[in-house]
Design a protein around this motif. Structure first.
Motif, PDB file in Angstrom:
ATOM      1  N   LYS A   1      -0.222  12.248  -8.391  1.00  0.00           N
ATOM      2  CA  LYS A   1      -0.503  11.600  -7.109  1.00  0.00           C
ATOM      3  C   LYS A   1      -0.329  10.081  -7.180  1.00  0.00           C
ATOM      4  N   ASN A   2      -0.324   9.530  -8.397  1.00  0.00           N
ATOM      5  CA  ASN A   2      -0.246   8.083  -8.553  1.00  0.00           C
ATOM      6  C   ASN A   2       1.173   7.577  -8.300  1.00  0.00           C
ATOM      7  N   TYR A   3       1.257   6.319  -7.884  1.00  0.00           N
ATOM      8  CA  TYR A   3       2.561   5.703  -7.657  1.00  0.00           C
ATOM      9  C   TYR A   3       2.521   4.262  -8.128  1.00  0.00           C
ATOM     10  N   GLY A   4       3.571   3.848  -8.851  1.00  0.00           N
ATOM     11  CA  GLY A   4       3.678   2.462  -9.287  1.00  0.00           C
ATOM     12  C   GLY A   4       3.560   2.323 -10.793  1.00  0.00           C
ATOM     13  N   LYS A   5       3.921   1.141 -11.271  1.00  0.00           N
ATOM     14  CA  LYS A   5       3.886   0.837 -12.699  1.00  0.00           C
ATOM     15  C   LYS A   5       3.230  -0.524 -12.919  1.00  0.00           C
ATOM     16  N   VAL A   6       2.670  -0.712 -14.121  1.00  0.00           N
ATOM     17  CA  VAL A   6       2.058  -1.977 -14.501  1.00  0.00           C
ATOM     18  C   VAL A   6       2.719  -2.455 -15.785  1.00  0.00           C
ATOM     19  N   LYS A   7       3.059  -3.724 -15.845  1.00  0.00           N
ATOM     20  CA  LYS A   7       3.651  -4.304 -17.044  1.00  0.00           C
ATOM     21  C   LYS A   7       2.681  -4.217 -18.221  1.00  0.00           C
ATOM     22  N   GLU A   8       3.223  -3.944 -19.395  1.00  0.00           N
ATOM     23  CA  GLU A   8       2.431  -3.971 -20.626  1.00  0.00           C
ATOM     24  C   GLU A   8       3.312  -4.416 -21.774  1.00  0.00           C
ATOM     25  N   ASN A   9       2.671  -4.839 -22.882  1.00  0.00           N
ATOM     26  CA  ASN A   9       3.403  -5.372 -24.029  1.00  0.00           C
ATOM     27  C   ASN A   9       4.382  -6.468 -23.600  1.00  0.00           C
ATOM     28  N   VAL A  10       3.890  -7.384 -22.775  1.00  0.00           N
ATOM     29  CA  VAL A  10       4.721  -8.488 -22.292  1.00  0.00           C
ATOM     30  C   VAL A  10       5.084  -9.396 -23.468  1.00  0.00           C
TER      31      VAL A  10
ATOM     32  N   GLY B   1      -5.743   6.995  -2.925  1.00  0.00           N
ATOM     33  CA  GLY B   1      -5.540   8.122  -3.822  1.00  0.00           C
ATOM     34  C   GLY B   1      -4.243   8.062  -4.591  1.00  0.00           C
ATOM     35  N   THR B   2      -3.595   6.873  -4.639  1.00  0.00           N
ATOM     36  CA  THR B   2      -2.315   6.747  -5.321  1.00  0.00           C
ATOM     37  C   THR B   2      -2.377   5.808  -6.527  1.00  0.00           C
ATOM     38  N   ARG B   3      -3.590   5.503  -6.988  1.00  0.00           N
ATOM     39  CA  ARG B   3      -3.789   4.770  -8.234  1.00  0.00           C
ATOM     40  C   ARG B   3      -5.076   5.262  -8.879  1.00  0.00           C
ATOM     41  N   ASP B   4      -5.051   5.436 -10.199  1.00  0.00           N
ATOM     42  CA  ASP B   4      -6.211   5.918 -10.956  1.00  0.00           C
ATOM     43  C   ASP B   4      -6.663   7.297 -10.496  1.00  0.00           C
ATOM     44  N   ASN B   5      -5.772   8.073  -9.922  1.00  0.00           N
ATOM     45  CA  ASN B   5      -6.095   9.436  -9.508  1.00  0.00           C
ATOM     46  C   ASN B   5      -6.134  10.331 -10.740  1.00  0.00           C
ATOM     47  N   ALA B   6      -7.141  11.195 -10.826  1.00  0.00           N
ATOM     48  CA  ALA B   6      -7.245  12.106 -11.965  1.00  0.00           C
ATOM     49  C   ALA B   6      -6.016  13.003 -12.071  1.00  0.00           C
ATOM     50  N   ASP B   7      -5.395  13.282 -10.933  1.00  0.00           N
ATOM     51  CA  ASP B   7      -4.133  14.019 -10.908  1.00  0.00           C
ATOM     52  C   ASP B   7      -3.012  12.989 -10.957  1.00  0.00           C
ATOM     53  N   SER B   8      -2.440  12.767 -12.129  1.00  0.00           N
ATOM     54  CA  SER B   8      -1.465  11.697 -12.310  1.00  0.00           C
ATOM     55  C   SER B   8      -0.237  11.855 -11.421  1.00  0.00           C
TER      56      SER B   8
ATOM     57  N   GLY C   1       0.837  -1.193   0.000  1.00  0.00           N
ATOM     58  CA  GLY C   1       0.000   0.000   0.000  1.00  0.00           C
ATOM     59  C   GLY C   1       0.873   1.244   0.000  1.00  0.00           C
ATOM     60  N   VAL C   2       0.384   2.304  -0.648  1.00  0.00           N
ATOM     61  CA  VAL C   2       1.131   3.563  -0.740  1.00  0.00           C
ATOM     62  C   VAL C   2       0.173   4.714  -0.480  1.00  0.00           C
ATOM     63  N   ILE C   3       0.589   5.649   0.349  1.00  0.00           N
ATOM     64  CA  ILE C   3      -0.163   6.881   0.559  1.00  0.00           C
ATOM     65  C   ILE C   3       0.821   8.040   0.591  1.00  0.00           C
ATOM     66  N   ARG C   4       0.404   9.211   0.101  1.00  0.00           N
ATOM     67  CA  ARG C   4       1.319  10.347   0.023  1.00  0.00           C
ATOM     68  C   ARG C   4       0.620  11.640   0.434  1.00  0.00           C
ATOM     69  N   ASP C   5       1.358  12.742   0.332  1.00  0.00           N
ATOM     70  CA  ASP C   5       0.834  14.074   0.671  1.00  0.00           C
ATOM     71  C   ASP C   5       0.486  14.196   2.147  1.00  0.00           C
ATOM     72  N   ILE C   6       1.258  13.521   3.001  1.00  0.00           N
ATOM     73  CA  ILE C   6       1.090  13.681   4.442  1.00  0.00           C
ATOM     74  C   ILE C   6       1.983  14.817   4.905  1.00  0.00           C
ATOM     75  N   SER C   7       1.419  15.789   5.593  1.00  0.00           N
ATOM     76  CA  SER C   7       2.179  16.938   6.088  1.00  0.00           C
ATOM     77  C   SER C   7       2.242  16.891   7.610  1.00  0.00           C
ATOM     78  N   ILE C   8       3.463  16.983   8.154  1.00  0.00           N
ATOM     79  CA  ILE C   8       3.649  16.919   9.607  1.00  0.00           C
ATOM     80  C   ILE C   8       4.571  18.055  10.037  1.00  0.00           C
ATOM     81  N   ALA C   9       4.074  18.889  10.888  1.00  0.00           N
ATOM     82  CA  ALA C   9       4.889  19.962  11.460  1.00  0.00           C
ATOM     83  C   ALA C   9       5.656  19.429  12.661  1.00  0.00           C
TER      84      ALA C   9
END
Length: 370
Positions: free
Chosen positions: A230-239, A221-228, A154-162
């Motif tokens: 924010k996404n993280y990771g890759k998927v194999k294609e043209n194997v 919010g780190t896959r299929d996000n309308a704001d690309s 699992g991946v999550i981002r945009d966490i802000s900590i003071a």
């Protein structure tokens, strides 16, 4: 069915270890000015406890933005001496450095073949490019090795900590594989089906084992996000075709049953399961999954089968039970593809394929009339 594991991250002030005994391998150093952060992973599963994945290990990787760029802050690997289910594991607390842009990666049941690479992770790109071979987590029968367990990320981002702040963040992790289940079902009055030891077989064509390991999650919010960004990771294609695999299950026992209209009758039974990597199909769809079945009983003495039937269309089912037909364009992790061979008086036909998450909803159904 299993529900996706839910994880709560609490950012606070001390380090607390899992309540169960385990070994810890911590590979990070904090700079002088840090925000103490309590990272509490709360694994919640609304399904039956006996259906939950056993967790043998957990890894927590934290990256934070600094004036000098993104830097690794935490990389902690924890081995549980006794495998636990999601509901049995208590909190894990970590210290992190204050930042306005923190990314957290959680990994459960990492393959042993990746441990050395994960221990040496220094940047996000290297982690994103990491490949793993699903065959390394399977036994000779093609099932998950219990000592390793089901890999989940699992991946999550945009966490802000003071500095000195306490914060709570919610995230999920998902299985890093997809599964194909093959069922057989008797339909029509008087229909008989089943399987014959050493004769009835199921073959899955065009699946693969190589996959990128760490992937973001829709719910985080780190896959299929309308704001690309924010996404993280890759998927194999043209194997390449040479990397596409074929595997065959053959019945070890025999059983036959006739269709019954009685309440609670079990006309449908599981034959076998296959695990596969996620990937995007080629633009011409020449590498879609296909299934063959041979020597399936049909009636008292007849047998039937199907040869390399390509899965072309799926029907996406939403949370409210609505469905939308769409082309079968990819295999996605954390999904179960359920193929049901329906044995009746007519030949083999594909009726429908439905897809849902490998979780509280029941997943992908491919019906074959035989």
């Amino acid at each position: 069915m299993r529900k996706k594991l839910l994880h709560i991250i609490y950012l606070a002030s001390t380090i607390l270890l899992f309540s169960c005994s385990r070994e810890a391998d911590v590979a990070y150093e904090l700079p002088a000015h840090t925000t103490r952060a309590q990272l509490s992973i709360d694994l919640v599963n609304n399904g039956d406890v006996e259906q939950q994945e056993k967790i043998n290990s957990m890894r927590f990787i934290v990256f934070g933005s600094t004036p000098g760029g993104v830097r690794l802050d935490v990389n902690e690997h924890i081995l549980l001496s006794t495998p636990e289910t999601a509901t049995d594991i208590d909190a894990q607390l970590l210290e992190v450095t204050s930042s306005n842009d923190i990314l957290v990666v959680v990994i459960a049941n990492e393959p042993q073949s990746l441990t050395s690479q994960l221990d040496g992770i220094a940047n996000l790109l290297t982690l994103q490019e990491m490949i793993y071979d699903i065959s390394s987590i399977l036994n000779n029968d093609g099932q998950i090795i219990s000592a390793t367990g089901m890999p989940m990320t699992g991946v999550i981002r945009d966490i802000s900590i003071a500095p000195d702040e306490t914060k709570t963040v919610q995230m999920v992790i998902e299985r890093a594989v997809a599964r194909v289940d093959v069922f057989i079902e008797a339909i029509d009055g008087g229909a008989v089906t089943g399987y014959i030891a050493g004769s009835t077989s199921v073959t899955l064509h065009n699946f693969s084992y190589d996959s990128y390991f760490v992937m973001g999650n829709v719910d985080n919010g780190t896959r299929d996000n309308a704001d690309s960004s924010k996404n993280y990771g890759k998927v194999k294609e043209n194997v390449p075709e040479k990397d596409l695999l074929t595997d065959t299950w053959t019945a070890a026992t025999s059983e036959k049953w006739a269709y019954s209209s009685a309440a609670g009758a079990k006309n449908r039974k599981l034959l076998c399961s296959f695990y596969t990597a996620e990937r995007i199909f080629k633009s011409d769809y020449s590498d879609r999954l296909a299934v063959s079945m041979a020597n399936v009983p049909k009636g008292p003495s007849d047998i039937t089968g199907i040869t390399e039937k390509v899965i072309e269309t799926i029907t996406k089912v939403d949370d409210k039970g609505g469905s939308t037909a769409q082309p079968f364009t990819e295999i996605r992790r954390n999904n179960v593809y359920q193929i049901t061979a329906r044995v009746g008086k007519i030949g083999i036909q594909i009726l429908t394929v439905t897809v849902e998450d490998w979780g509280e909803k029941q997943d992908i159904d491919l019906d074959l009339d035989m």
